[in-house]
Design an enzyme around this catalytic site. Structure first.
Site, short mmCIF file in Angstrom:
data_model
loop_
_atom_site.label_atom_id
_atom_site.label_comp_id
_atom_site.label_asym_id
_atom_site.label_seq_id
_atom_site.Cartn_x
_atom_site.Cartn_y
_atom_site.Cartn_z
N TYR A 1 -26.14 -27.75 -7.53
CA TYR A 1 -27.13 -28.57 -8.23
C TYR A 1 -28.44 -28.62 -7.43
O TYR A 1 -29.47 -28.13 -7.87
CB TYR A 1 -26.62 -30.00 -8.44
CG TYR A 1 -25.69 -30.19 -9.61
CD1 TYR A 1 -25.15 -29.13 -10.32
CD2 TYR A 1 -25.33 -31.48 -10.03
CE1 TYR A 1 -24.30 -29.33 -11.39
CE2 TYR A 1 -24.48 -31.69 -11.10
CZ TYR A 1 -23.96 -30.61 -11.78
OH TYR A 1 -23.11 -30.83 -12.85
N SER A 2 -28.41 -29.27 -6.27
CA SER A 2 -29.64 -29.54 -5.52
C SER A 2 -30.35 -28.28 -5.05
O SER A 2 -29.71 -27.27 -4.72
CB SER A 2 -29.33 -30.42 -4.30
OG SER A 2 -28.86 -31.69 -4.69
N GLU B 1 -16.90 -37.29 -11.74
CA GLU B 1 -16.82 -37.41 -10.28
C GLU B 1 -16.55 -38.84 -9.85
O GLU B 1 -15.84 -39.08 -8.87
CB GLU B 1 -18.13 -36.92 -9.67
CG GLU B 1 -18.19 -37.03 -8.15
CD GLU B 1 -19.55 -36.68 -7.60
OE1 GLU B 1 -19.63 -36.36 -6.40
OE2 GLU B 1 -20.54 -36.71 -8.35
N SER C 1 -30.55 -40.01 -4.55
CA SER C 1 -30.98 -41.00 -3.57
C SER C 1 -31.00 -42.39 -4.20
O SER C 1 -31.18 -42.55 -5.41
CB SER C 1 -32.38 -40.64 -3.05
OG SER C 1 -33.36 -40.87 -4.05
#
Length: 396
Positions: free
Chosen positions: A136-137, A255, A375
């Site tokens: 993803y990131s 998740e 975050s």
């Protein structure tokens, strides 16, 4: 004459028996060399032994409790899923090497994959013989996931992928990666979420380079991954091309399930051990330290109560986000408190001081807790805009 009345076993009785059964299995299978191995910030520790343990767990039928029976699982109730994760944590069983496949990819394929995709991938996930990582990131797209720039284009019967992912846990040992990539430009006036696709990509190919990232703890379970015209088959897109955002969000929802309860059992063990350390060293006599330890206990109790309430209720916007905010800040705070309890020993402990190393590792690794997985700043923005209905933040 006495009459014996036979009583049927209630669901509560059956759950108690289930707890005894799983507790006995862990007692027989969690050996000293496995106990506690591979915790947070130690993903590379005893990796082969933990992999073998995962395969034993799968062979005993414990790994896929939550999966439907028609897909090789047991269709266990939420109560039994919670029991399993509680007992897993209490036994000191090692950190899972197969959790990404079991809790993220598997449920996603069950819900949104094609029959061919389920047939191809579910058996390997269920038996811990194929491991997964999450793509993803990116360097410019962390919490702002819709900003991904890794691209995939069709070339005959294959997708050709070019770009970079970062903070990719276990990429160096994974067989497959599920990825969010851009397969079409954003149409004029459309959301940036349009044109994204969710691909399943084999990791062991010439077009993929994995570079470990050394962390504050000295370990390197995170990686940056480069895709230089890497390839995967055309039919290994989950959902339709361009619908990747919906699939990716479904994965994140899976998740944050019953496994979070087991995570909190581990938190409780850490807190109990820190209280014991504070008492043993006399630091617990400090009123300020006592107050912080008490606050940690209260906050953990609130976190567990909220988590159980969320799991038992129909899915609602923002509930998983609140859990993430609560647990990440709690564990970060525990790491800070541990350094206070250790005092000078936290900085100048002698080599081989395993107890001090444990708490220093928690303190260092927990700095990332409020960053990865979205975050905390971004998570609060999501709650403000999508749950509370506040005006959208100006991100220019």
């Amino acid at each position: 004459m006495s009459v014996r009345v036979e009583q049927e076993a209630t669901p509560v009785d059956e759950d108690r028996e289930f707890r005894r059964e799983i507790r006995d299995w862990f007692a027989a299978n969690v050996t000293d060399d496995l106990r506690g191995a591979g915790g947070a910030g130690r993903e590379n520790e005893a990796f082969e032994q933990r992999s073998e343990f995962a395969r034993r767990l799968a062979a005993a039928g414990w790994s896929t409790l939550a999966w439907p029976a028609e897909h090789g699982g047991q269709g266990a109730s939420l109560a039994r899923q919670v029991i399993f994760h509680e007992e897993y944590a209490r036994s000191g069983a090692p950190g899972r090497v197969d959790h990404i496949g079991l809790t993220m990819v598997g449920p996603t394929l069950i819900a949104l994959g094609t029959p061919a995709q389920r047939q191809r991938f579910l058996p390997g996930i269920a038996t811990a013989t194929e491991l997964w990582c999450q793509g993803y990131s990116e360097p410019g797209a962390g919490s702002d996931l819709a900003a991904v720039t890794t691209r995939a284009r069709l070339d005959g019967d294959q997708w050709v992928i070019t770009g970079q992912k970062v903070w990719t846990s276990l990429a160096h040992v994974a067989d497959w990666c599920f990825m969010l990539v851009r397969t079409a430009p954003v149409p004029d006036g459309a959301s940036r979420h349009a044109g994204l696709s969710y691909l399943l990509v084999p990791m062991r190919q010439a077009g993929i380079t994995v570079r470990p990232i050394r962390q504050l703890t000295g370990d390197s379970e995170f990686n940056e991954v480069f895709f230089d015209e890497a390839r995967t088959e055309r039919d290994l897109v989950v959902g339709e091309p361009g619908q990747g955002w919906r699939v990716a969000m479904a994965t994140l929802g899976f998740e944050r399930g019953a496994a979070t309860v087991g995570q909190q059992v581990g938190f409780q063990r850490d807190l109990d051990d820190l209280v014991a350390l504070a008492r043993r060293t006399g630091v617990a006599d400090d009123p300020a330290v006592r107050e912080r330890l008490t606050r940690a206990w209260i906050d953990l109790t609130v976190l567990r109560a909220h988590t159980l309430r969320v799991l038992a209720a129909p899915p609602a916007a923002g509930t998983a986000t609140v859990i993430k905010l609560l647990w990440s800040r709690w564990r970060q705070g525990l790491g800070e408190l541990a350094m206070t309890v250790l005092g000078p020993r936290g900085v100048a402990a002698a080599p081989g001081d395993d107890e001090a190393d444990r708490w220093r590792r928690l303190f260092l690794f927990s700095r990332a807790d409020t960053i990865y997985g979205g975050s905390n700043e971004i998570q609060r923005g999501i709650l403000a805009e999508r749950v509370l209905g506040l005006p959208r933040q100006d991100r220019r």
